[in-house]
Scaffold this active site. Sequence first.
Site, PDB file in Angstrom:
ATOM      1  N   GLY A 185       0.772  -1.235   0.000  1.00  0.00           N
ATOM      2  CA  GLY A 185       0.000   0.000   0.000  1.00  0.00           C
ATOM      3  C   GLY A 185       0.797   1.276   0.000  1.00  0.00           C
ATOM      4  O   GLY A 185       0.269   2.331  -0.365  1.00  0.00           O
ATOM      5  N   ASP A 186       2.074   1.224   0.395  1.00  0.00           N
ATOM      6  CA  ASP A 186       2.917   2.434   0.405  1.00  0.00           C
ATOM      7  C   ASP A 186       4.358   2.020   0.127  1.00  0.00           C
ATOM      8  O   ASP A 186       5.273   2.365   0.867  1.00  0.00           O
ATOM      9  CB  ASP A 186       2.801   3.151   1.756  1.00  0.00           C
ATOM     10  CG  ASP A 186       3.460   4.529   1.743  1.00  0.00           C
ATOM     11  OD1 ASP A 186       3.718   5.066   0.645  1.00  0.00           O
ATOM     12  OD2 ASP A 186       3.738   5.058   2.840  1.00  0.00           O
ATOM     13  N   LEU A 187       4.540   1.281  -0.961  1.00  0.00           N
ATOM     14  CA  LEU A 187       5.813   0.612  -1.194  1.00  0.00           C
ATOM     15  C   LEU A 187       6.779   1.482  -1.999  1.00  0.00           C
ATOM     16  O   LEU A 187       7.207   1.123  -3.088  1.00  0.00           O
ATOM     17  CB  LEU A 187       5.583  -0.731  -1.894  1.00  0.00           C
ATOM     18  CG  LEU A 187       6.754  -1.720  -1.801  1.00  0.00           C
ATOM     19  CD1 LEU A 187       7.047  -2.096  -0.358  1.00  0.00           C
ATOM     20  CD2 LEU A 187       6.455  -2.960  -2.635  1.00  0.00           C
ATOM     21  N   ASN A 191      10.610   2.252   2.087  1.00  0.00           N
ATOM     22  CA  ASN A 191       9.959   1.214   2.881  1.00  0.00           C
ATOM     23  C   ASN A 191      10.430  -0.189   2.501  1.00  0.00           C
ATOM     24  O   ASN A 191       9.801  -1.179   2.875  1.00  0.00           O
ATOM     25  CB  ASN A 191       8.438   1.314   2.753  1.00  0.00           C
ATOM     26  CG  ASN A 191       7.877   2.476   3.559  1.00  0.00           C
ATOM     27  OD1 ASN A 191       8.530   2.962   4.476  1.00  0.00           O
ATOM     28  ND2 ASN A 191       6.690   2.926   3.217  1.00  0.00           N
TER      29      ASN A 191
END
Length: 276
Positions: A185-187, A191
Amino acid sequence: MSDRDWHERLAALGLEIVGEPRALAGGDIAEVSRLETRQGAVVAKRDDPRTLAAEADGLRALREAGSALIVPEVIALDDDLLVMEALDAGGRRDGARLGEGLRELHGVVGETHGWPRDNRCGPTPQRNTPCADGRVFQREQRLLALGRACLERGSLERTTFAALERIARGLEAWLPDAPPRLVHGDLWSGNVLYTPRGPAIIDPAVYYHYPEVDLAMLTLFGHPGEAFFEAYWDGGAPDDWPRRERLFQLYPLLNHLLLFGGGYRGAVERTIAELA
């Protein structure tokens, strides 16, 4: 939090600190520190309790997926404090293993697009109301939700929002519905950690959706390398991957426009023009 407070909070959770806490990057959103304890190194994060509960939920979901990717274990969640396993960087950059692991992660199929709870993408609230059709979810919970927020803040011109709305309303004309897959979702690259044990992923904003949302985020501000894509696609990318890439980059670009202002307006406008 003072050193004494850290000692008291972790002692209440059964952890004994040895040495001094070390602040980590990311403290602009939450207070994050690495602490050495007799039970092993941990990362402790202080933030809004609901935000931390959603992050812990996401970390557990990623670990339960059983992919080869390393995900920090949640050790404790106590109101405004999340304690998780510390991961060490310094491993070999291995795009192929990252691609293989992400393909395994995306093999987890959900019943609907979305997630049982809302969470956050960075500091931005992320709506995850479940939906049976991925096009509808992308339109309502991602593109139009962020587009309206940018419009209301004055970061997006009305003509640009109208073009965005036309793209969102026209998804059914070219984007097929697909089974909802578990996504980080927030790659973005920050991250992803390359540890001595292999590639790891942190700070999730999980939900079920098109798996390309993770790929598009990885390529938005960098490139994971050809070895990554060869391992991930395992037989070749879909013919419409370039269009999907631009589509799924719109949401994080709108998020950056909302958070950081006009510096991202040009990127949003160019992406919309390419999709129009």
